[in-house]
Structure formats: structure tokens, C-alpha cells
Design a protein around this motif. Structure first.
Motif, PDB file in Angstrom:
ATOM      1  N   ALA A 181       0.829  -1.211   0.000  1.00 35.10           N
ATOM      2  CA  ALA A 181       0.000   0.000   0.000  1.00 35.10           C
ATOM      3  C   ALA A 181       0.860   1.257   0.000  1.00 35.10           C
ATOM      4  N   ALA A 182       1.910   1.269   0.823  1.00 38.54           N
ATOM      5  CA  ALA A 182       2.778   2.444   0.888  1.00 38.54           C
ATOM      6  C   ALA A 182       3.521   2.654  -0.429  1.00 38.54           C
ATOM      7  N   TRP A 183       3.954   1.585  -1.061  1.00 41.52           N
ATOM      8  CA  TRP A 183       4.668   1.693  -2.330  1.00 41.52           C
ATOM      9  C   TRP A 183       3.771   2.328  -3.395  1.00 41.52           C
ATOM     10  N   TYR A 184       2.530   1.871  -3.495  1.00 42.49           N
ATOM     11  CA  TYR A 184       1.638   2.508  -4.471  1.00 42.49           C
ATOM     12  C   TYR A 184       1.358   3.962  -4.077  1.00 42.49           C
ATOM     13  N   GLY A 185       1.170   4.215  -2.781  1.00 45.88           N
ATOM     14  CA  GLY A 185       0.895   5.580  -2.346  1.00 45.88           C
ATOM     15  C   GLY A 185       2.018   6.537  -2.693  1.00 45.88           C
ATOM     16  N   LEU A 186       3.268   6.106  -2.538  1.00 47.26           N
ATOM     17  CA  LEU A 186       4.403   6.960  -2.885  1.00 47.26           C
ATOM     18  C   LEU A 186       4.467   7.213  -4.391  1.00 47.26           C
ATOM     19  N   LEU A 187       4.196   6.195  -5.184  1.00 47.14           N
ATOM     20  CA  LEU A 187       4.142   6.395  -6.634  1.00 47.14           C
ATOM     21  C   LEU A 187       3.060   7.400  -7.007  1.00 47.14           C
ATOM     22  N   SER A 188       1.889   7.254  -6.397  1.00 48.76           N
ATOM     23  CA  SER A 188       0.784   8.168  -6.685  1.00 48.76           C
ATOM     24  C   SER A 188       1.129   9.593  -6.268  1.00 48.76           C
ATOM     25  N   LEU A 189       1.799   9.728  -5.120  1.00 51.42           N
ATOM     26  CA  LEU A 189       2.189  11.052  -4.636  1.00 51.42           C
ATOM     27  C   LEU A 189       3.192  11.696  -5.586  1.00 51.42           C
ATOM     28  N   ALA A 190       4.182  10.925  -6.019  1.00 47.96           N
ATOM     29  CA  ALA A 190       5.163  11.458  -6.968  1.00 47.96           C
ATOM     30  C   ALA A 190       4.494  11.843  -8.285  1.00 47.96           C
ATOM     31  N   TRP A 191       3.547  11.035  -8.727  1.00 52.86           N
ATOM     32  CA  TRP A 191       2.843  11.339  -9.972  1.00 52.86           C
ATOM     33  C   TRP A 191       2.093  12.664  -9.860  1.00 52.86           C
ATOM     34  N   SER A 192       1.447  12.894  -8.727  1.00 54.90           N
ATOM     35  CA  SER A 192       0.685  14.132  -8.557  1.00 54.90           C
ATOM     36  C   SER A 192       1.599  15.348  -8.463  1.00 54.90           C
ATOM     37  N   VAL A 193       2.818  15.152  -7.948  1.00 50.50           N
ATOM     38  CA  VAL A 193       3.773  16.264  -7.872  1.00 50.50           C
ATOM     39  C   VAL A 193       4.234  16.673  -9.269  1.00 50.50           C
ATOM     40  N   PHE A 194       4.538  15.698 -10.109  1.00 55.50           N
ATOM     41  CA  PHE A 194       5.064  16.000 -11.439  1.00 55.50           C
ATOM     42  C   PHE A 194       3.958  16.259 -12.474  1.00 55.50           C
ATOM     43  N   SER A 195       2.727  15.897 -12.156  1.00 56.08           N
ATOM     44  CA  SER A 195       1.623  16.160 -13.079  1.00 56.08           C
ATOM     45  C   SER A 195       0.436  16.700 -12.288  1.00 56.08           C
ATOM     46  N   PRO A 196       0.572  17.928 -11.748  1.00 55.25           N
ATOM     47  CA  PRO A 196      -0.447  18.428 -10.808  1.00 55.25           C
ATOM     48  C   PRO A 196      -1.778  18.787 -11.453  1.00 55.25           C
ATOM     49  N   GLN A 197      -1.787  19.122 -12.737  1.00 56.10           N
ATOM     50  CA  GLN A 197      -3.005  19.613 -13.376  1.00 56.10           C
ATOM     51  C   GLN A 197      -3.699  18.565 -14.242  1.00 56.10           C
ATOM     52  N   ARG A 198      -3.172  17.372 -14.309  1.00 58.45           N
ATOM     53  CA  ARG A 198      -3.768  16.367 -15.188  1.00 58.45           C
ATOM     54  C   ARG A 198      -5.209  16.050 -14.782  1.00 58.45           C
ATOM     55  N   ALA A 199      -5.449  15.911 -13.480  1.00 61.63           N
ATOM     56  CA  ALA A 199      -6.803  15.594 -13.018  1.00 61.63           C
ATOM     57  C   ALA A 199      -7.782  16.712 -13.370  1.00 61.63           C
ATOM     58  N   VAL A 200      -7.330  17.976 -13.287  1.00 53.20           N
ATOM     59  CA  VAL A 200      -8.203  19.092 -13.643  1.00 53.20           C
ATOM     60  C   VAL A 200      -8.529  19.063 -15.130  1.00 53.20           C
ATOM     61  N   ARG A 201      -7.510  18.800 -15.945  1.00 43.62           N
ATOM     62  CA  ARG A 201      -7.746  18.735 -17.393  1.00 43.62           C
ATOM     63  C   ARG A 201      -8.769  17.668 -17.740  1.00 43.62           C
ATOM     64  N   HIS A 202      -8.620  16.496 -17.160  1.00 43.53           N
ATOM     65  CA  HIS A 202      -9.536  15.415 -17.492  1.00 43.53           C
ATOM     66  C   HIS A 202     -10.936  15.678 -16.940  1.00 43.53           C
ATOM     67  N   ALA A 203     -11.021  16.301 -15.776  1.00 41.14           N
ATOM     68  CA  ALA A 203     -12.341  16.647 -15.246  1.00 41.14           C
ATOM     69  C   ALA A 203     -13.025  17.680 -16.136  1.00 41.14           C
ATOM     70  N   LEU A 204     -12.256  18.686 -16.605  1.00 40.06           N
ATOM     71  CA  LEU A 204     -12.829  19.674 -17.530  1.00 40.06           C
ATOM     72  C   LEU A 204     -13.242  19.024 -18.847  1.00 40.06           C
ATOM     73  N   ALA A 205     -12.430  18.095 -19.341  1.00 41.94           N
ATOM     74  CA  ALA A 205     -12.783  17.406 -20.590  1.00 41.94           C
ATOM     75  C   ALA A 205     -14.085  16.629 -20.428  1.00 41.94           C
TER      76      ALA A 205
END
Length: 692
Positions: free
Chosen positions: A143-167
């Protein structure tokens, strides 16, 4: 290459890649360096953490990860400590389930973490089937390993979720506009009720998409003044809200408009404009999703010019009809103002109210207050918590009676299949059983075809990623993938073939337990809750109308209180639409109740459309006219409040009178009075329907 680019920019691509990296990393480490027995619990822990993931910015995701790991650790420790004591476990299982489901009443984020914690608890039970595989450290490591990957992903791609939500929002708006264009079909005797129901369902998806974008923007901007791309995306959100309100307006009953304009092409031209707007919104969705250059979604000026010419020709060629002519003029003005708002979408006004209101509780006290409100038999959360707790308890007793050591798939199936509503549970049951059967067949074939050893590991990782690729849209395929994944996990310890038969039997038993729970344990039949939702919508309509009327005195301003009232009205109507969709799938109610629900839904949709018309034409009126509007609006709002009480109690209600426009009234005052008269017609449509 275009296909690969489209795939890479899809809203599920990032999730699948993260899961692939997480599962691949765990598999490689456990195979090359770590203990082989840790692979199954670590993989299950990673999947549970991925299910708890939300589209937050990195700060929110970090807080969520800490809470998730704490909940996971507590759940795993409790399961590990009690699983060897059946009596104690039979007490802890339903009690813990009830607490976790009720914690989800605080907000969507808490609900996601609570559901994933329940899944992690069942995964811990499944991991106990593997010799030495129930180690808490392995589960939490995954669980921690996936959480760290997800955290790093959000740091390097902070606006991706906003773009997809707007789309997704603009894609949903395109579907809504197309549903509105269908109402402009210049055909007599058209089944407009079915078109209005379809429009209501489209509106439900749009309201959900608006909420998703609002949450994503609020999480990333907070109370700060947005700059750069953040400001641009916030401006696009406000434009989408404006489009939603303007498209939702209804200036005149469509069947009467068709009769008045049957020998004209005006209805067709309005429908064509709407379809062009839908195409532009869909193109905007694609551009936002892929990150390409944004183009204006304003309509070609020639299309509006053609409509103006057609309206001018009607005024000269046909006898005047003030009500129809006023409605057509207001329709044209609405389209023109919409295009002006779209052309000015690139910037935020410095003097405008751009604050957003979030859905998350602002303190633990507020979260507890939300939970406390739902601790009663009428609450859907409470009923689902009791139902799921009872289902898991009965599933555990059934497991003890049949095969007490390795029957935890009964609990997992019950957990996944048992949904808050009957219709959703029935769909999930069919998908779960069919997907499990397909996954077991595929697993048997792979065990036969693939040689033993580490050659099967890539298939193991791919099947776990496939679950996340399909789980939101094609759940049967997702179930097949996760079944194959678990089967290959068992194969790692030499129990692949022996797991096929018991897993199918456990799935069938768990599905039967879930079906019995939804049918007999505090059944939450939507027909019983329907009148309360209708009453809530009527109350929200009254508050929306009061906010609208106030701005006919002060002038149009989309401030936060107005946007909250508008959002609450749309959310209330969307709740009714969602309830009707579930209600029609439920057994045990008379057909006339379904027909009544559809009539109420279309009446509420018409009422919201007339409120939206008043909203899009807000402007400051002379004091005398503004006072008239205020008195009339309060009269209608009070009548809607009274009607809400009558609908809730099943008592009859009297008709609502609304005045005719005076001969010397201005065009705007005539529009307001006519829309209030149409709201009175909606009131009477609801009042004359018999109680449930």
C-alpha cells in the motif's frame, strides 16, 4: 500514432500506468530480492491503496495517504488478531463494517478511503490462505509503495486531473445540448416526455461533472487568486456553468411552440444552432484532454445571422402573437449572450466573485456532525451500513458452515456486489458472476498453456492493471481481470487449479447473500424515498427563485450565494432523476407508480428550465417593476414551499394563481411574469398528481 496519443491522454491511462509500475515493482522485488511469500499480500495491499486514491493535489493526496495507511494498518491488525477466533471475529466484522460505512457519510473522500479499508480487510483474510502470507508488513508495504508512486505522480503532473475533469465536463455538456436540440424537433405528436426524461438523465451527468471539476479546482487553488493556466481553467469552468444554465432554460412549452411555428423553419434553425454548439463543446473536450491549442467554441456569426433573418421574416409575414414573439426574441437574446460569454472566456474579472464552495468538511467536528445527522433509519447511509454489516455477518456464518479456512471470497463478493440501491446491486451481481466465470475460464486456460514459473508474472501484473482500466465502465471485464489476478496469485504458492472450483462456488454464494441482504434487510426502495426528494427539490427551487428575483433589483452578478442556490436546485433535480432511474428497476411497485415518478420528474425538469430562463435574463429593472417581480417571486416560492410539505405528507394542494402581464409592461417584465405563470403550471401539474 494518433491512436497511441489518444490512449495516452485518456483519463484512465495514468491510473493504469501507476498500477503497472506498482505491481511490476512489487513483483520484481519479491522475485529477485524479497521473500516469495510476500508477493501476494504486497500486491493486494497495492491494489487496495489504488482503490482508495482520489484526484487530489499532492498535499491533499499526502494527507489522504497518511489516513489511508493508518486505516489499513488498523484494519489489518484487527483482522489478524481476531481471525483465529470465530466468535470474536463474527462480532468485529459487522461492527467494523458499520463504522466504516458511516464514516463515508462525512464526504466522498472519506467514503472512498472507508470502502478501500473494507476491501483491504477482506484482502487480508484472503492473504491468510497463503502460507506465511498474512504478514502485516507486506500488506502495508504494498500500500505504501503505491501511495508513494501516486504522490510522486501528482507532484510532477499536478493539473492532469483538472484537465480530465474539464474534458469530461465539456463532453457531458455536449450530450446535454444534443438532448436539448432533440426538443426543438419541429414534429407534432412527438413523445416529448421520453425526450425530457432523457434530458434529465443527461443533466444528472452534467451536474456530477460540474461537481467533479469544482472539487478539483478548489483542491488546487484553495483561497488563492489563481494565475496562469489555473485561472484559465477556472474561467472555463465558469463558462461551462453559464452554458449549463442557458442551455437549461425553457422560454415557452415546446409542444405549443411547435404548433405555433409548424409552417416555419425557425425551430429547425434553433436546433441546428444547438447541435453546432454541442460539436464545439465536444471539440473543446478533446482539446483540453490532449493539451492541444484551444479554439473558441463560439458559433459562426453566419448561423446567428440566418436565425435573425428568419425571425424578421416571421414578424413581417405572420400575424403577431406577442407571447410567441417575446419567447423567440428571448431565445435569440439568450443565444447571443451565450456567444458573448464564450468569446470573453479567457479572463476572470478582478471585481467578480470567483470563490468556490467545497463539499469536504472543514473540521473533524463538522465531519462528525454530518455523520450524526445520518444516524437514523431514514438515512440511506445508515440503511446501507446495516445492510452490508448484516450481509457480511451472514456470509461469514455461511463460510464457517461450508469451508471455514478458505471461503473469504464469499465475503469479498458480498462486499463488492451489495450496493446502496436494488438496481445497482442487481447489475453488479450479474456483472460479478459473469466476470468471475470468465476470469476462472481464462485462468484455467492460461495455467494449461503457459509453462510454470516466472513466465506467468507479466500476465499477473497485466491482469491487475486491466482491472483498473475497466472497473469504472466495464465492470464485468474488470471482475474477470481481478479474478485472473487472484488465481495467478494462488498459483504462486501451488494452489492455482484447486482454487478454481471453490472460487466459483464462493462467488455464487456471496452474490446470493448480497441479493438477500438488499431484498430483506432494511430495503431502501427508491419509491419510498421519492416524495422526500421531490419535496427537497421544490424547496431548493424556492430558494433559487428568491436569489434570482433579488437580482432583478440589483442587476446580474454571479456571486457565490447565487451559484450555491443554482447548484442546489440542479443537484436536487439530479437526485430525483437518479432516483427515478433506480426506481424503475425495482420490483414490487405498481406500474402507475413508475408513471407517476416519470410525470413528477418531467414536471420538475420543466420547473428548473423556467427558473433557468429567469436566471439567464437577470437585469436591473426600474424600482416599480423590481417590486412587482419580488412580490410575484415570493408568492411562487411560498407556494412551492407549501407544495413541498403537501408532497411529503401526501396531502392535496390547491392550485397556484399567477397574474397576466399588464398591457403596458416592458418586455423583460412580461418575460418574468410569463415564466412565473409557467412555474404555476408546473406547480399545478405536481399538485394534481395522486399521492404515492
Amino acid at each position: 500514432m494518433p491512436t497511441l496519443r489518444h490512449l495516452a491522454e485518456s483519463d484512465r491511462f495514468a491510473d493504469v500506468v501507476r498500477v503497472l509500475l506498482a505491481l511490476g515493482g512489487i513483483t520484481a522485488w519479491c522475485t529477485l530480492e524479497g521473500p516469495a511469500t510476500a508477493i501476494v499480500p504486497a500486491l493486494l495491499g497495492a491494489i487496495a491503496c489504488a482503490l482508495a486514491e482520489t484526484d487530489d493535489a499532492w498535499r491533499g493526496r499526502l494527507r489522504g495517504l497518511v489516513v489511508t495507511l493508518a486505516c489499513f494498518a488498523l484494519a489489518a491488525i484487527v483482522v489478524r488478531a481476531t481471525i483465529a477466533h470465530p466468535v470474536l471475529f463474527a462480532i468485529v466484522l459487522p461492527a467494523g463494517t458499520f463504522v466504516l460505512v458511516m464514516l463515508g457519510a462525512a464526504s466522498g473522500r472519506y467514503a472512498t478511503i472507508a470502502a478501500a479499508t473494507l476491501i483491504l480487510a477482506v484482502y487480508t483474510m484472503i492473504a491468510s490462505d497463503v502460507p506465511g502470507g498474512a504478514e502485516l508488513s507486506a500488506i502495508l508495504f504494498g500500500a505504501a509503495w503505491y501511495g508513494l508512486l501516486s504522490l510522486a505522480w501528482s507532484v510532477f503532473s499536478p493539473q492532469r486531473a483538472v484537465r480530465h475533469a474539464l474534458a469530461r465536463l465539456y463532453e457531458s455538456l455536449a450530450g446535454l445540448i444534443e438532448a436539448k436540440a432533440a426538443l426543438f424537433e419541429p414534429v407534432r405528436d412527438l413523445d416529448r416526455q421520453s425526450l425530457e426524461v432523457a434530458y434529465s438523465q443527461r443533466n444528472l451527468h452534467t451536474v456530477q461533472a460540474l461537481a467533479s471539476v469544482r472539487g478539483a479546482l478548489l483542491d488546487r487553488t484553495g483561497r488563492r487568486q489563481p494565475r496562469g493556466r489555473a485561472a484559465s481553467r477556472l474561467a472555463m469552468f465558469f463558462v461551462a456553468q453559464d452554458i449549463h444554465e442557458r442551455i437549461g432554460s425553457s422560454h415557452y412549452p415546446y409542444d405549443e411552440l411547435v404548433g405555433a411555428l409548424y409552417h416555419s423553419d425557425i425551430m429547425f434553425r434553433f436546433g441546428r444552432l444547438l447541435r453546432l454548439q454541442a460539436t464545439a463543446c465536444r471539440e473543446r473536450a478533446d482539446a483540453v484532454r490532449t493539451g492541444t491549442r484551444l479554439r473558441s467554441i463560439a458559433l459562426p456569426r453566419g448561423a446567428l445571422d440566418d436565425l435573425r433573418d428568419a425571425l424578421d421574416h416571421r414578424r413581417h409575414a405572420f400575424a403577431p402573437d406577442q407571447a410567441v414573439d417575446d419567447a423567440l426574441a428571448a431565445l435569440l437574446r439568450n443565444m447571443e449572450n451565450l456567444q458573448a460569454a464564450i468569446e470573453d472566456e479567457g479572463s476572470l474579472r478582478d471585481d467578480g466573485d470567483i470563490a468556490l464552495q467545497g463539499d469536504e468538511p472543514r473540521s473533524p467536528r463538522e465531519a462528525l456532525a454530518r455523520i450524526r445527522v445520518r444516524l437514523n433509519r431514514r438515512s440511506m447511509h445508515f440503511r446501507h451500513a446495516v445492510r452490508l454489516s448484516a450481509g457480511l455477518f451472514c456470509g461469514y456464518l455461511l463460510m464457517l458452515a461450508l469451508h471455514p479456512s478458505h471461503g473469504y471470497w464469499i465475503l469479498m463478493t458480498t462486499l463488492f456486489v451489495c450496493q446502496p440501491g436494488y438496481g445497482a446491486t442487481r447489475r453488479r451481481l450479474i456483472q460479478r458472476v459473469s466476470g468471475t466465470l470468465g476470469g476462472l475460464v481464462a485462468g484455467w486456460a492460461l495455467l494449461q498453456l503457459l509453462p510454470g514459473g516466472d513466465w506467468r508474472l507479466p500476465v499477473l501484473v497485466a491482469s491487475g492493471a486491466a482491472f483498473f482500466a475497466f472497473r469504472l465502465r466495464r465492470y464485468a471485464l474488470a471482475t474477470g481481470a481481478i479474478t485472473l489476478f487472484v488465481l495467478l496469485c494462488f498459483d504462486r504458492v501451488g494452489a492455482g487449479y484447486t482454487a478454481i472450483g471453490p472460487r466459483l462456488l464462493d462467488t455464487l454464494l456471496g452474490a446470493c447473500v448480497a441479493a438477500a441482504a438488499i431484498r430483506f434487510v432494511l430495503p431502501d426502495w427508491r419509491v419510498r424515498r421519492f416524495d422526500d426528494l421531490v419535496a427537497d427539490a421544490l424547496l431548493a427551487y424556492g430558494r433559487y427563485l428568491e436569489r434570482i428575483a433579488a437580482q432583478y433589483a440589483t442587476g446580474k452578478v454571479d456571486d457565490l450565494p447565487y451559484r450555491i442556490a443554482r447548484r442546489d436546485a440542479h443537484a436536487a433535480q439530479a437526485a430525483v432523476a437518479g432516483n427515478v432511474a433506480e426506481l424503475l428497476t425495482e420490483p414490487g411497485h405498481a406500474p402507475e407508480r413508475g408513471e407517476r415518478a416519470l410525470r413528477l420528474l418531467t414536471a420538475l425538469q420543466a420547473g428548473l428550465s423556467h427558473l433557468s430562463t429567469l436566471g439567464v435574463h437577470r437585469q436591473a429593472l426600474p424600482p416599480a417593476d423590481a417590486d412587482s417581480v419580488d412580490r410575484l417571486a415570493r408568492h411562487v416560492a411560498d407556494a412551492f414551499d407549501t407544495l413541498a410539505d403537501h408532497v411529503r405528507t401526501g396531502m392535496p394542494s390547491s392550485a397556484l394563481d399567477a397574474p397576466e402581464p399588464p398591457p403596458d409592461a416592458t418586455e423583460t417584465l412580461r418575460l418574468v411574469i410569463r415564466q412565473c405563470r409557467l412555474l404555476a403550471r408546473v406547480h399545478d401539474r405536481i399538485a394534481v398528481l395522486p399521492p404515492a
